[in-house]
Design a protein around this motif. Structure first.
Motif, PDB file in Angstrom:
ATOM      1  N   SER A  69       0.996  -1.203   0.081  1.00  6.67           N
ATOM      2  CA  SER A  69       0.016  -0.095  -0.047  1.00  6.67           C
ATOM      3  C   SER A  69       0.916   1.288  -0.084  1.00  6.67           C
ATOM      4  O   SER A  69       0.300   2.481  -0.398  1.00  6.67           O
ATOM      5  N   GLU A  70       2.110   1.138   0.438  1.00  5.46           N
ATOM      6  CA  GLU A  70       3.117   2.395   0.287  1.00  5.46           C
ATOM      7  C   GLU A  70       3.438   2.749  -1.002  1.00  5.46           C
ATOM      8  O   GLU A  70       4.318   3.655  -1.143  1.00  5.46           O
ATOM      9  N   LEU A  71       3.701   1.553  -1.771  1.00  5.03           N
ATOM     10  CA  LEU A  71       4.179   1.829  -3.011  1.00  5.03           C
ATOM     11  C   LEU A  71       3.170   2.374  -4.369  1.00  5.03           C
ATOM     12  O   LEU A  71       2.104   2.004  -4.295  1.00  5.03           O
ATOM     13  N   PHE A  72       3.854   2.972  -5.286  1.00  6.36           N
ATOM     14  CA  PHE A  72       3.128   3.330  -6.488  1.00  6.36           C
ATOM     15  C   PHE A  72       3.817   2.551  -7.613  1.00  6.36           C
ATOM     16  O   PHE A  72       4.866   3.069  -8.090  1.00  6.36           O
ATOM     17  N   VAL A  73       3.275   1.531  -8.359  1.00  9.50           N
ATOM     18  CA  VAL A  73       3.743   0.694  -9.343  1.00  9.50           C
ATOM     19  C   VAL A  73       3.139   0.934 -10.711  1.00  9.50           C
ATOM     20  O   VAL A  73       1.957   1.037 -10.960  1.00  9.50           O
ATOM     21  N   THR A  74       4.117   1.424 -11.567  1.00 10.38           N
ATOM     22  CA  THR A  74       3.597   1.670 -12.897  1.00 10.38           C
ATOM     23  C   THR A  74       4.217   0.680 -13.952  1.00 10.38           C
ATOM     24  O   THR A  74       5.354   0.201 -13.929  1.00 10.38           O
ATOM     25  N   THR A  75       3.429   0.015 -14.964  1.00 13.84           N
ATOM     26  CA  THR A  75       4.119  -0.710 -16.133  1.00 13.84           C
ATOM     27  C   THR A  75       3.256  -0.473 -17.228  1.00 13.84           C
ATOM     28  O   THR A  75       2.601   0.474 -17.286  1.00 13.84           O
ATOM     29  N   LYS A  76       3.684  -0.890 -18.378  1.00 16.30           N
ATOM     30  CA  LYS A  76       3.574  -0.292 -19.685  1.00 16.30           C
ATOM     31  C   LYS A  76       3.074  -1.508 -20.624  1.00 16.30           C
ATOM     32  O   LYS A  76       3.622  -2.550 -20.648  1.00 16.30           O
ATOM     33  N   LEU A  77       2.081  -1.234 -21.624  1.00 16.34           N
ATOM     34  CA  LEU A  77       1.532  -2.036 -22.459  1.00 16.34           C
ATOM     35  C   LEU A  77       2.343  -1.798 -23.691  1.00 16.34           C
ATOM     36  O   LEU A  77       2.734  -0.777 -24.478  1.00 16.34           O
ATOM     37  N   TRP A  78       3.163  -2.752 -24.515  1.00 21.10           N
ATOM     38  CA  TRP A  78       3.744  -2.942 -25.629  1.00 21.10           C
ATOM     39  C   TRP A  78       2.870  -2.839 -26.879  1.00 21.10           C
ATOM     40  O   TRP A  78       1.715  -3.487 -26.676  1.00 21.10           O
TER      41      TRP A  78
END
Length: 274
Positions: A69-78
């Motif tokens: 809950s303390e993290l902000f995780v981003t990933t991306k669509l290729w």
């Protein structure tokens, strides 16, 4: 030992203004750096399916011992998953590799515009969010015209457009469009892959504030209202990059950095993807 520095969050996005990028790192390096960075106070981690290190990001998070809950995780669509069904499946696969049940932000990495497939990808991201796979959705490397294409669909407006921004390519026109649409601008390659270190005017501004060139430039990003995710695999640089919240650039400094703009892309070939 002093308490770790934790970046303030963007008032709309609720994402730390400064986080960690992990482009071009293998899984084991990524795991080590992510764990170290979290221990130093980083709370935002930015990866992508095409980076090939989502497994490492997930392992680094687990090693850190921090509550999700303390993290902000981003990933991306290729670009290989630019239709609605494929985009949802790609999101599921990213989450499997990360070992998470959701990401905080899911982005279309590059707009594959042939046949309007960037629109299909956006519908996929909307479906992924509706399914709870992502709390927020946005895009990366979209032009104003491509953003307009998504807005015209009548659904969600992208919350973020992550684009190349640094002192040699300030993207002021695009940022103005984002502001008008309510889209947050996030900078990638904020230090221009190290090219900022050879600029005398930046060195002068840094010396004036008794900070490093990297700190002066990252402070410019923050004061410009940008979210950014500089990459480093060096623990000392990780500390330095995050330590930009106890000084302020004055108006002359900001103007001087803005004036370095020469429309320079660090990797022009990247833009052929769109």
């Amino acid at each position: 030992m002093s308490a770790p520095i934790v970046a303030p969050v963007h008032p709309i996005l609720r994402m730390p203004l400064l986080g960690l990028g992990v482009f071009d790192m293998d899984d084991e390096t990524t795991a080590r750096i992510v764990s170290t960075a979290i221990g130093l106070g980083y709370r935002s981690i930015d990866t992508a399916a095409i980076y090939g290190n989502e497994l490492g990001v997930g392992e680094g998070i687990r090693r850190s011992g921090i509550d999700r809950s303390e993290l902000f995780v981003t990933t991306k669509l290729w670009i290989d998953a630019h239709d609605e069904v494929a985009a949802v499946r790609a999101a599921e696969q990213s989450l499997e590799r990360l070992g998470l049940d959701h990401v905080d932000l899911y982005l279309i990495h590059w707009p594959y515009s042939a046949g309007g497939r960037h629109r299909d990808a956006w519908r996929g991201l909307e479906a992924a969010k509706k399914a709870g796979l992502a709390h927020a959705i946005g895009v990366s490397n979209f032009s104003p015209e491509q953003l307009d294409d998504l807005v015209a669909l009548g659904g969600e407006v992208p919350l973020v457009n992550q684009i190349e921004v640094h002192p040699f390519h300030t993207r002021s026109a695009e940022r103005a469009v984002h502001d008008a649409l309510g889209v947050v601008t996030e900078s990638w390659s904020p230090l221009a892959r190290g090219r900022v270190f050879g600029e005398p005017r930046l060195a002068s501004i840094a010396a004036k504030h008794d900070v490093s060139v990297a700190q002066a430039v990252l402070r410019w990003h923050v004061q410009s209202g940008l979210v950014t995710v500089p990459k480093s695999a060096d623990p000392g640089r990780l500390v330095e990059n995050l330590d930009v919240f106890d000084f302020v650039l004055d108006e002359d400094d900001m103007t001087a950095i803005d004036a370095l703009d020469r429309g320079e892309n660090i990797e022009p070939d990247y833009y052929r993807l769109a």
